[in-house]
Design an enzyme around this catalytic site. Structure first.
Site, PDB file in Angstrom:
ATOM      1  N   SER A 134       0.857  -1.180   0.000  1.00  0.00           N
ATOM      2  CA  SER A 134       0.000   0.000   0.000  1.00  0.00           C
ATOM      3  C   SER A 134       0.896   1.235   0.000  1.00  0.00           C
ATOM      4  O   SER A 134       1.705   1.416   0.908  1.00  0.00           O
ATOM      5  CB  SER A 134      -0.879  -0.042   1.257  1.00  0.00           C
ATOM      6  OG  SER A 134      -1.662   1.110   1.372  1.00  0.00           O
ATOM      7  N   LYS A 160      -0.944  -0.865  -4.476  1.00  0.00           N
ATOM      8  CA  LYS A 160      -2.178  -0.134  -4.130  1.00  0.00           C
ATOM      9  C   LYS A 160      -1.796   1.314  -3.876  1.00  0.00           C
ATOM     10  O   LYS A 160      -0.899   1.589  -3.070  1.00  0.00           O
ATOM     11  CB  LYS A 160      -2.807  -0.778  -2.897  1.00  0.00           C
ATOM     12  CG  LYS A 160      -3.741   0.104  -2.081  1.00  0.00           C
ATOM     13  CD  LYS A 160      -4.513  -0.735  -1.064  1.00  0.00           C
ATOM     14  CE  LYS A 160      -4.709  -0.009   0.248  1.00  0.00           C
ATOM     15  NZ  LYS A 160      -5.375  -0.861   1.269  1.00  0.00           N
ATOM     16  N   LYS A 162      -2.878   4.991  -2.543  1.00  0.00           N
ATOM     17  CA  LYS A 162      -3.845   5.752  -1.763  1.00  0.00           C
ATOM     18  C   LYS A 162      -4.250   6.947  -2.621  1.00  0.00           C
ATOM     19  O   LYS A 162      -3.374   7.599  -3.232  1.00  0.00           O
ATOM     20  CB  LYS A 162      -3.203   6.226  -0.459  1.00  0.00           C
ATOM     21  CG  LYS A 162      -2.951   5.089   0.522  1.00  0.00           C
ATOM     22  CD  LYS A 162      -4.262   4.550   1.068  1.00  0.00           C
ATOM     23  CE  LYS A 162      -4.036   3.590   2.211  1.00  0.00           C
ATOM     24  NZ  LYS A 162      -5.306   3.107   2.787  1.00  0.00           N
ATOM     25  N   ASP A 188      -7.126   3.052  -3.155  1.00  0.00           N
ATOM     26  CA  ASP A 188      -7.871   3.070  -1.888  1.00  0.00           C
ATOM     27  C   ASP A 188      -8.136   4.522  -1.496  1.00  0.00           C
ATOM     28  O   ASP A 188      -7.199   5.293  -1.293  1.00  0.00           O
ATOM     29  CB  ASP A 188      -7.052   2.369  -0.796  1.00  0.00           C
ATOM     30  CG  ASP A 188      -7.810   2.244   0.524  1.00  0.00           C
ATOM     31  OD1 ASP A 188      -8.984   2.671   0.606  1.00  0.00           O
ATOM     32  OD2 ASP A 188      -7.217   1.699   1.484  1.00  0.00           O
ATOM     33  N   GLU A 213     -11.040   0.774  -3.607  1.00  0.00           N
ATOM     34  CA  GLU A 213     -11.374   0.420  -2.229  1.00  0.00           C
ATOM     35  C   GLU A 213     -12.034   1.612  -1.526  1.00  0.00           C
ATOM     36  O   GLU A 213     -11.518   2.726  -1.563  1.00  0.00           O
ATOM     37  CB  GLU A 213     -10.063   0.018  -1.529  1.00  0.00           C
ATOM     38  CG  GLU A 213     -10.201  -0.521  -0.123  1.00  0.00           C
ATOM     39  CD  GLU A 213      -8.825  -0.917   0.447  1.00  0.00           C
ATOM     40  OE1 GLU A 213      -7.848  -1.099  -0.332  1.00  0.00           O
ATOM     41  OE2 GLU A 213      -8.720  -1.029   1.673  1.00  0.00           O
ATOM     42  N   ASP A 238     -13.860  -1.764   2.607  1.00  0.00           N
ATOM     43  CA  ASP A 238     -12.951  -1.959   3.735  1.00  0.00           C
ATOM     44  C   ASP A 238     -13.703  -1.477   4.987  1.00  0.00           C
ATOM     45  O   ASP A 238     -14.358  -2.278   5.666  1.00  0.00           O
ATOM     46  CB  ASP A 238     -11.654  -1.158   3.487  1.00  0.00           C
ATOM     47  CG  ASP A 238     -10.700  -1.121   4.673  1.00  0.00           C
ATOM     48  OD1 ASP A 238     -11.022  -1.668   5.741  1.00  0.00           O
ATOM     49  OD2 ASP A 238      -9.591  -0.522   4.566  1.00  0.00           O
ATOM     50  N   LYS A 262      -9.935  -7.333   7.205  1.00  0.00           N
ATOM     51  CA  LYS A 262      -8.968  -6.962   8.250  1.00  0.00           C
ATOM     52  C   LYS A 262      -9.508  -7.535   9.545  1.00  0.00           C
ATOM     53  O   LYS A 262     -10.547  -7.084  10.040  1.00  0.00           O
ATOM     54  CB  LYS A 262      -8.884  -5.438   8.396  1.00  0.00           C
ATOM     55  CG  LYS A 262      -8.088  -4.730   7.327  1.00  0.00           C
ATOM     56  CD  LYS A 262      -8.047  -3.251   7.629  1.00  0.00           C
ATOM     57  CE  LYS A 262      -7.453  -2.497   6.451  1.00  0.00           C
ATOM     58  NZ  LYS A 262      -7.660  -1.041   6.593  1.00  0.00           N
ATOM     59  N   GLY A 290      -4.350  -4.640   5.896  1.00  0.00           N
ATOM     60  CA  GLY A 290      -3.361  -4.473   6.957  1.00  0.00           C
ATOM     61  C   GLY A 290      -3.570  -3.163   7.672  1.00  0.00           C
ATOM     62  O   GLY A 290      -4.281  -2.273   7.180  1.00  0.00           O
TER      63      GLY A 290
HETATM   64  O1  OSB Z   1      -7.285   1.560   4.433  1.00  0.00           O
HETATM   65  O2  OSB Z   1      -6.199  -0.216   4.110  1.00  0.00           O
HETATM   66  C1  OSB Z   1      -6.313   0.866   4.691  1.00  0.00           C
HETATM   67  C2  OSB Z   1      -3.245   1.406   6.925  1.00  0.00           C
HETATM   68  C3  OSB Z   1      -3.849   1.989   8.037  1.00  0.00           C
HETATM   69  C4  OSB Z   1      -5.206   2.218   8.030  1.00  0.00           C
HETATM   70  C5  OSB Z   1      -5.969   1.876   6.910  1.00  0.00           C
HETATM   71  C6  OSB Z   1      -5.396   1.300   5.802  1.00  0.00           C
HETATM   72  C7  OSB Z   1      -3.999   1.091   5.793  1.00  0.00           C
HETATM   73  C8  OSB Z   1      -3.261   0.581   4.640  1.00  0.00           C
HETATM   74  C9  OSB Z   1      -1.925  -0.060   4.892  1.00  0.00           C
HETATM   75  O3  OSB Z   1      -3.643   0.710   3.498  1.00  0.00           O
HETATM   76  C10 OSB Z   1      -1.995  -1.534   4.887  1.00  0.00           C
HETATM   77  C11 OSB Z   1      -0.731  -2.175   5.408  1.00  0.00           C
HETATM   78  O4  OSB Z   1       0.234  -2.276   4.653  1.00  0.00           O
HETATM   79  O5  OSB Z   1      -0.688  -2.584   6.587  1.00  0.00           O
HETATM   80 MG    MG Z   2      -8.441   0.508   3.022  1.00  0.00          MG
END
Ligand code: OSB
Ligand code: MG
Length: 367
Positions: A134, A160, A162, A188, A213, A238, A262, A290
């Site tokens: 991510s 992925k 953001k 995302d 996402e 999510d 998650k 994650g």
């Molecule tokens: O939206 O998936 C998410 C991290 C913290 C809070 C929300 C998200 C995330 C990530 C990172 O996208 C995922 C990871 O590599 O742990």
């Molecule tokens: Mg997410």
């Protein structure tokens, strides 16, 4: 088993680079670890709540409070098993991340005592899992391309990005142009858009993304269903999915065609497995999300990601993507994959010296 008490340990884990999302910029993780002490041995849990309630309503100080006041006392008495944890905690609304951490610790204690691994218990069918990464919002597109380039070079099998209003079409186009159509790519938004943005989001369709996402608010299931009819990119929820019942409803409404699972967000690994089962029964692929976990949470996530319905790479990255030094033996990418631990319980535990170095406070809550 009978629980004697929980050790609540707060650790401060600096990230190797700032992680910017549409809701915040993290430079360090303030993480709560729980160690359960029972008559059959100890177990470890990691709470995924962030320091402030921007991703979800939970936050670390609130988690400690609800655990001490309500959740831990509800686990008193003998005859406790991991599946009973959720049952005993059900009268207390919400607080999935707090509940998940306690259940994870109890499950770890139980499995360690029985010599069985998380993977075996959850139903893992592979020895290693394919990994994605991510990638946070950056100050400029060239900076983003450098970051993606480094991750691709490390072997990550899926990227992925953001996104948020003002950082969406341009970075996605640039990554597609630079890395080509074969790169597995998804985005995302962490709830940053509304249905008014539907026509703008439809411009992402031409980039052949695996999914988008959580574009809309966490409670806007109907909006996601409407959006799904207006764009061709698959929608993946999510934040909206907090239980297997939520997943079933969202699938039925056509609001999600892929699900990010998650365990912390849904109250634990046992509910996460039920979501996997609901999705599999409906032909909906899932992947493991994650929350910037340490090696403890990562061990359990990798075990979960080895279940048969996890057909696309998840956000289970190597320890080095997050932390210079992890509190467990580090998870290291091998050919784009992480190996599912096979030892009893989580198969990993905090290294005492490493743990001591990052611990900011500990408290014992006795039962
Ligand atoms: O939206 O998936 C998410 C991290 C913290 C809070 C929300 C998200 C995330 C990530 C990172 O996208 C995922 C990871 O590599 O742990
Ligand atoms: Mg997410």
């Amino acid at each position: 088993m009978k629980i004697e008490g929980f050790d609540l340990t707060r650790i401060a884990m600096p990230l190797v680079s700032p992680f910017r999302t549409s809701f915040s910029t993290q430079t360090s993780r303030d993480i709560l670890l729980v160690r359960v002490v029972t008559d059959i041995g100890d177990g470890w849990g990691e709470c995924v709540a962030l320091g402030d309630p921007r991703y979800s309503p939970e936050y670390v100080d609130g988690v400690v409070d609800v655990m001490r006041r309500f959740l831990i006392p509800a686990l008193a008495g003998g005859g406790l098993t991991a599946p009973l944890v959720a049952e005993r905690l059900r009268p207390f609304k919400g607080h999935q991340m707090a509940k998940a951490a306690l259940e994870m610790a109890v499950l770890d204690a139980e499995l360690r005592a029985e010599g069985r691994s998380f993977g075996r218990e959850l139903g893992a069918v592979s020895e290693r899992v394919p990994c994605g990464v991510s990638v946070g919002i950056m100050d400029s597109v060239p900076e983003l391309l450098d970051a993606v380039d480094a991750y691709v070079a490390e072997g990550y099998l899926r990227i992925k990005l953001k996104i948020q209003p003002g950082w969406d079409l341009e970075p996605v186009r640039a990554v597609r142009e630079r890395f080509g159509d074969d790169l597995l790519l998804q985005v995302d938004a962490n709830t940053a858009y509304t249905l008014h943005d539907a026509r703008h989001l439809a411009k992402l369709d031409s980039f052949e993304l695996l999914l988008i996402e959580q574009p809309l608010g966490e409670h806007d299931i109907v909006g996601h269903a409407e959006l799904a009819r207006m764009v061709t990119t698959p929608i993946c929820l999510d934040e909206s999915i907090e239980s297997a019942a939520d997943a079933a409803a969202a699938i039925k409404l056509g609001a999600t065609s892929v699900v990010n699972i998650k365990p912390g967000r849904v109250g634990g690994y046992l509910e996460a497995r039920r979501i996997h089962d609901v999705c599999a029964a409906n032909g909906v692929p899932v992947w493991c999300g994650g929350m910037l976990e340490t090696g403890l949470g990562r061990a359990a996530n990798v075990a979960l990601a080895a279940l048969p319905g996890f057909t696309v790479p998840g956000d289970t990255s190597g320890s080095g993507r997050y932390y210079r030094t992890d509190i467990t033996e580090p998870f290291v990418l091998d050919d784009g994959h992480l190996t599912v631990p096979t030892g009893p319980g989580l198969g990993v535990a905090p290294l005492p010296d490493m743990l001591a170095e990052v611990t900011t406070s500990t408290q014992w809550v006795s039962l």
